[in-house]
Enzyme design. Structure first.
Site, PDB file in Angstrom:
ATOM      1  N   LYS A  98       0.820  -1.213   0.000  1.00 27.53           N
ATOM      2  CA  LYS A  98       0.000   0.000   0.000  1.00 27.53           C
ATOM      3  C   LYS A  98       0.850   1.259   0.000  1.00 27.53           C
ATOM      4  CE  LYS A  98      -4.240  -1.588   2.206  1.00 27.53           C
ATOM      5  NZ  LYS A  98      -4.965  -1.617   3.467  1.00 27.53           N
TER       6      LYS A  98
ATOM      7  N   LYS B 114      -4.174 -11.314  -7.593  1.00 25.26           N
ATOM      8  CA  LYS B 114      -5.347 -11.479  -6.717  1.00 25.26           C
ATOM      9  C   LYS B 114      -6.513 -10.621  -7.219  1.00 25.26           C
ATOM     10  CE  LYS B 114      -5.453  -9.404  -2.778  1.00 25.26           C
ATOM     11  NZ  LYS B 114      -5.145  -8.859  -1.450  1.00 25.26           N
TER      12      LYS B 114
ATOM     13  N   LYS C 175     -10.258  -5.051  -4.977  1.00 29.74           N
ATOM     14  CA  LYS C 175     -11.186  -3.924  -5.101  1.00 29.74           C
ATOM     15  C   LYS C 175     -10.567  -2.809  -5.925  1.00 29.74           C
ATOM     16  CE  LYS C 175     -13.086  -4.699  -0.446  1.00 29.74           C
ATOM     17  NZ  LYS C 175     -12.876  -4.353   0.980  1.00 29.74           N
TER      18      LYS C 175
HETATM   19  P1  TYM Z   1     -10.637  -6.750   3.139  1.00 28.36           P
HETATM   20  O1  TYM Z   1     -11.725  -5.774   3.362  1.00 28.36           O
HETATM   21  O2  TYM Z   1      -9.555  -6.417   2.176  1.00 28.36           O
HETATM   22  O3  TYM Z   1     -11.232  -8.119   2.653  1.00 28.36           O
HETATM   23  C1  TYM Z   1     -12.287  -8.743   3.346  1.00 28.36           C
HETATM   24  C2  TYM Z   1     -12.115 -10.242   3.355  1.00 28.36           C
HETATM   25  O4  TYM Z   1     -12.069 -10.745   2.014  1.00 28.36           O
HETATM   26  C3  TYM Z   1     -10.912 -11.557   1.855  1.00 28.36           C
HETATM   27  N1  TYM Z   1     -10.426 -11.413   0.476  1.00 28.36           N
HETATM   28  C4  TYM Z   1     -10.258 -12.439  -0.371  1.00 28.36           C
HETATM   29  N2  TYM Z   1     -10.464 -13.759  -0.214  1.00 28.36           N
HETATM   30  C5  TYM Z   1     -10.210 -14.542  -1.287  1.00 28.36           C
HETATM   31  N3  TYM Z   1      -9.771 -14.064  -2.481  1.00 28.36           N
HETATM   32  C6  TYM Z   1      -9.546 -12.739  -2.675  1.00 28.36           C
HETATM   33  N4  TYM Z   1      -9.124 -12.283  -3.851  1.00 28.36           N
HETATM   34  C7  TYM Z   1      -9.793 -11.858  -1.581  1.00 28.36           C
HETATM   35  N5  TYM Z   1      -9.688 -10.524  -1.409  1.00 28.36           N
HETATM   36  C8  TYM Z   1     -10.072 -10.261  -0.149  1.00 28.36           C
HETATM   37  C9  TYM Z   1      -9.919 -10.995   2.851  1.00 28.36           C
HETATM   38  O5  TYM Z   1      -8.917 -11.954   3.159  1.00 28.36           O
HETATM   39  C10 TYM Z   1     -10.812 -10.684   4.028  1.00 28.36           C
HETATM   40  O6  TYM Z   1     -11.070 -11.854   4.780  1.00 28.36           O
HETATM   41  N6  TYM Z   1      -7.686  -6.284   7.109  1.00 28.36           N
HETATM   42  C11 TYM Z   1      -8.931  -6.856   6.645  1.00 28.36           C
HETATM   43  C12 TYM Z   1     -10.146  -6.369   7.405  1.00 28.36           C
HETATM   44  C13 TYM Z   1     -10.102  -6.520   8.880  1.00 28.36           C
HETATM   45  C14 TYM Z   1     -10.219  -7.739   9.605  1.00 28.36           C
HETATM   46  C15 TYM Z   1     -10.172  -7.380  10.983  1.00 28.36           C
HETATM   47  C16 TYM Z   1     -10.380  -9.076   9.211  1.00 28.36           C
HETATM   48  C17 TYM Z   1      -9.944  -5.523   9.803  1.00 28.36           C
HETATM   49  N7  TYM Z   1     -10.005  -6.048  11.054  1.00 28.36           N
HETATM   50  C18 TYM Z   1     -10.247  -8.348  11.991  1.00 28.36           C
HETATM   51  C19 TYM Z   1     -10.457 -10.038  10.232  1.00 28.36           C
HETATM   52  C20 TYM Z   1     -10.405  -9.671  11.571  1.00 28.36           C
HETATM   53  C21 TYM Z   1      -9.101  -6.484   5.195  1.00 28.36           C
HETATM   54  O7  TYM Z   1      -8.538  -5.535   4.700  1.00 28.36           O
HETATM   55  O8  TYM Z   1     -10.012  -7.194   4.542  1.00 28.36           O
END
Ligand code: TYM
Length: 354
Positions: A112, A214, A217
């Protein structure tokens, strides 16, 4: 420690098939097994540039996706992070537990911040301590996530272990926590070493335009991802245009090696059908994408269109969504408040326990 699931999703727009198959669908499944707390992590969403008017829309959209996918906000908890102040309070304490070197190693920070780390917000750097606070403010024992979050969960365990280790004597003195095996020693600890739940055929869903990247978004190409607001026509169009290769599908999983696009589409099919790659190949091995893609489109539309319809309906009633978040926040606070009171007392803050 009471088994409890926690997970979060950032309201940063373009919620996609990777978020659904890697995370939300598994959140739904876990409801039968444990108490679940699901959070729209709006404080994480402001670590990168954002528009306030889009942020509130995106918070409601993630909430709508949770509900439309089948999360029950009465039996479990659905809320947004900023309504529970304990996340920020615990994150500060964890900022003082985590080490600079630990955070500097995080690959998501490096991605990032890129080459312009000096211009990145301090929030992007401290992001993983807030994530650890999200989880540990509920002393959650299990966290379902996609594979890209694995390193952040390891850091969460490191923070919990250091806290337990540094304050062990004080935790015992106050009669808090439990005895835990940590390596060769038994330590009186307060926080669980949370178990990640990562796996299944969709732990890492890849871009539809490039099977080595991957699904994300932020990819500039809309064709790279199916978003949860796509209707049936958009789903069909994107899978038709999805990159594939000229060969037939192999009979076994080993045959997918070196064929990232084929591997990805078979993985997506398997996740949507609640099965694994081997079972999909047992059915489609020997057939080309001319036969496989229409079957994939039919399955994706069957599974995703009802969620999409329900999401649109929910988005038309923001007052209902806001009420769900307010109620969830209140119930989340009821769990987090006494935990923070304990933590403050452990750290030595005066007045922590009222
Ligand atoms: P975020 O918002 O980027 O993504 C949300 C969830 O989606 C999963 N994910 C994927 N899984 C499979 N293939 C993909 N291409 C893919 N892209 C995203 C992510 O692994 C995630 O599970 N840091 C976290 C948010 C967060 C969080 C937490 C998660 C903040 N606090 C506490 C668990 C526990 C994040 O940016 O997810």
């Amino acid at each position: 420690m009471t088994p409890r699931v926690f997970s979060g999703i950032q309201p940063t727009g373009n919620l996609h098939l990777g978020n659904y198959l890697g995370a939300i669908k598994r959140f739904v499944e876990l409801q039968g097994e444990m108490e679940c707390v699901y959070c729209v992590v709006d404080m994480h969403a402001i670590t990168m540039p954002f528009e306030p008017a889009e942020l509130d829309r995106n918070i409601r959209e993630v909430t709508a996706a949770f509900l439309a996918a089948g999360i029950d906000p009465k039996a479990h908890i659905v809320f947004n992070q900023s309504q529970v102040k304990e996340h920020a309070e615990l994150a500060w304490i964890f900022n003082c537990i985590a080490r600079m070197g630990w955070l500097r190693r995080m690959t998501q920070f490096k991605e990032k911040a890129g080459k312009r780390a000096e211009e990145a917000s301090v929030g992007v750097f401290a992001y993983p301590s807030l994530m650890a606070a999200d989880i540990l403010a509920y002393r959650a024992t299990h966290v379902p996530v996609g594979e890209d979050q694995k390193q952040h969960l390891e850091l969460t365990r490191d923070i919990a272990a250091k806290f337990n280790h540094d304050f062990s004597a004080r935790i015992s003195e106050l009669g808090l926590g439990e005895d835990m095996e940590m390596g060769d020693e038994t330590v009186r600890g307060y926080f669980p070493l949370t178990e990640p739940i990562i796996g299944g055929p969709a732990a890492r869903v890849m871009s539809l335009r490039d099977g080595t990247k991957k699904m994300s978004k932020s990819d500039p190409s809309d064709l790279s991802r199916i978003v949860m607001t796509d209707d049936s026509d958009a789903i069909a169009k994107k899978f038709k245009k999805a990159k594939s290769d000229a060969e037939v599908l192999p009979e076994t999983v080993e045959g997918l090696e070196g064929r990232p696009e084929a591997d990805n589409l078979v993985g997506i099919y398997a996740a949507l059908a609640d099965t694994d790659r081997a079972a999909v190949l047992a059915e489609f091995g020997g057939q080309g994408f001319g036969a496989f893609k229409p079957a994939l489109i039919e399955l994706a539309v069957e599974k995703l269109a009802p969620i999409n319809r329900e999401m649109r309906k929910l988005m038309d009633d923001p007052a209902h969504i806001d009420a769900v978040l307010a109620d969830g926040s209140q119930r989340a606070r009821a769990i987090a408040e006494p935990i923070l009171a304990d933590v403050k007392a452990i750290v030595g803050f005066v007045g922590a326990r009222g």
